[in-house]
Design a protein around this motif. Sequence first.
Motif, PDB file in Angstrom:
ATOM      1  N   ASP A 268      10.614 -23.159 -39.963  1.00  0.00           N
ATOM      2  CA  ASP A 268      11.577 -21.921 -40.998  1.00  0.00           C
ATOM      3  C   ASP A 268      10.728 -20.619 -41.238  1.00  0.00           C
ATOM      4  O   ASP A 268      10.548 -19.493 -41.854  1.00  0.00           O
ATOM      5  N   LYS A 269       9.191 -21.289 -40.813  1.00  0.00           N
ATOM      6  CA  LYS A 269       7.817 -20.363 -40.969  1.00  0.00           C
ATOM      7  C   LYS A 269       7.060 -19.729 -40.189  1.00  0.00           C
ATOM      8  O   LYS A 269       7.361 -18.146 -40.241  1.00  0.00           O
ATOM      9  N   VAL A 270       6.746 -20.806 -39.028  1.00  0.00           N
ATOM     10  CA  VAL A 270       6.169 -20.480 -38.494  1.00  0.00           C
ATOM     11  C   VAL A 270       6.406 -21.530 -36.697  1.00  0.00           C
ATOM     12  O   VAL A 270       7.129 -22.093 -37.447  1.00  0.00           O
ATOM     13  N   VAL A 271       5.493 -20.346 -35.716  1.00  0.00           N
ATOM     14  CA  VAL A 271       5.831 -21.870 -34.759  1.00  0.00           C
ATOM     15  C   VAL A 271       4.026 -22.393 -34.851  1.00  0.00           C
ATOM     16  O   VAL A 271       3.805 -21.993 -34.988  1.00  0.00           O
TER      17      VAL A 271
ATOM     18  N   LYS B 276       1.408 -16.987 -33.252  1.00  0.00           N
ATOM     19  CA  LYS B 276       0.018 -17.022 -33.667  1.00  0.00           C
ATOM     20  C   LYS B 276       0.122 -16.590 -35.184  1.00  0.00           C
ATOM     21  O   LYS B 276      -0.889 -17.516 -36.163  1.00  0.00           O
ATOM     22  N   LEU B 277       1.039 -16.295 -36.022  1.00  0.00           N
ATOM     23  CA  LEU B 277       1.036 -16.581 -37.758  1.00  0.00           C
ATOM     24  C   LEU B 277       1.217 -17.554 -38.212  1.00  0.00           C
ATOM     25  O   LEU B 277       2.327 -18.957 -37.565  1.00  0.00           O
ATOM     26  N   SER B 278       0.094 -18.047 -39.262  1.00  0.00           N
ATOM     27  CA  SER B 278       0.414 -19.138 -39.860  1.00  0.00           C
ATOM     28  C   SER B 278       0.698 -19.304 -41.368  1.00  0.00           C
ATOM     29  O   SER B 278       1.448 -18.461 -41.633  1.00  0.00           O
ATOM     30  N   ILE B 279       1.412 -20.298 -42.159  1.00  0.00           N
ATOM     31  CA  ILE B 279       1.399 -20.553 -43.581  1.00  0.00           C
ATOM     32  C   ILE B 279       1.022 -19.464 -44.379  1.00  0.00           C
ATOM     33  O   ILE B 279       1.255 -18.745 -44.812  1.00  0.00           O
TER      34      ILE B 279
END
Length: 408
Positions: free
Chosen positions: A42-45, A313-316
């Motif tokens: 629900d935040k990143v891939v 590519k964004l991380s938590i």
Amino acid sequence: MSVEIKAPVFPESVADGTVATWHKKPGEAVKRDELIVDIETDKVVLEVVAPADGSLSEILKEEGDTVLSQEVLAHFTEGAAGGASDAKDSKASDAKAAESKGSNTKAADAKAEKSTGSAGPAARKAAAESGVSLDSVEGTGKGGRVTKSDVQNAKPAASAAPAPAASSPVAMAVGERVEKRVPMTRLRAKVAERLLEAKQSTAMLTTFNEVNMKPIMDLRKQYVDKFEKVHGVRLGFMSFFVKAAVEALKRFPAVNASIDGNDIVYHGYNDIGVAVSSDRGLVVPVLRNAEYMSLAEVEKTIMELGKKARDGKLSIDDMTGGTFTISNGGVFGSLLSTPILNPPQTAILGMHKIQDRPMAVNGQVVILPMMYLAVSYDHRLIDGKEAVSFLVAMKELIEDPARLLLEI
């Protein structure tokens, strides 16, 4: 050698994930560190890559399945190139194609014969005028020949129907009412949940003001080329707003605070979230300790985070936290809006389109590039006086950029 392909270790704030896309099929050759599957949270891939050269031998979790942290997704065979399987499938496919080639050719010949030889000139002309495909017409003439009356009695295809003349009152044929149902992505569902939570659990109010962008635009025009040459990044407007927000937040710490139960948490740092629209939905990467950043560092960080957002590519860590958010709807042409809070933050700044408007300056009408600013805030913590004063401070800092350097 067979090994297990497992889901990544999810952060504590992420309960589970969904198998988004398998990039490789069983038997297909895979190189070490090549992307195999995407796991959407629900935040990143999160990406899962091959542990070695080889191939997938079995997929256990299909696209759309929910998976837990470290759950087995597939079995992987090291050293298997997948060539044998591909060759076997290829031979079978070639044999099947050769077997059906004769029958397909005969069918095509028969079809062509019907389209041309089995219909007379009058029938072909009528078919062209009415948009009827001869292949769909059953001939009643001698030997199954298609006649003109057969074409006239046939129903024309909706897609091939010619447009009526402008002077003709003939009604257009109504096409099919197509609907497509697809499940929400986890990110979209989470965004919807948080926006609804913000509307229901906060006493949200919005105040507006307008800012003259000419001083910033003149400054940018004067130094944009030299700035890019020295720092390797273009000078945009967002960096000025980030720095102005940092200075204004210092003066009004409640705008930078959050509510935790019955407690007010005042943050002694400025982690500024910048809302970014991506193909997957709205994401808010965070500029950590923006109070220590120069204009060039702000621009570089925003550029890097924006690229990561577009590439998924964004991380938590990139999106965790944040004490204040800036959203720029002006890039899409928005002239005015009421931004929604990003809980647990208690305020958000909305930027909008820059538009030339006639303004009264010293008794004279002057055309100036103006922008509406909006601050939505949680009235449970922030009083109207603080919110309005914060926005006035932002206006003064933007209209007189020297104040940013002098911190006055």
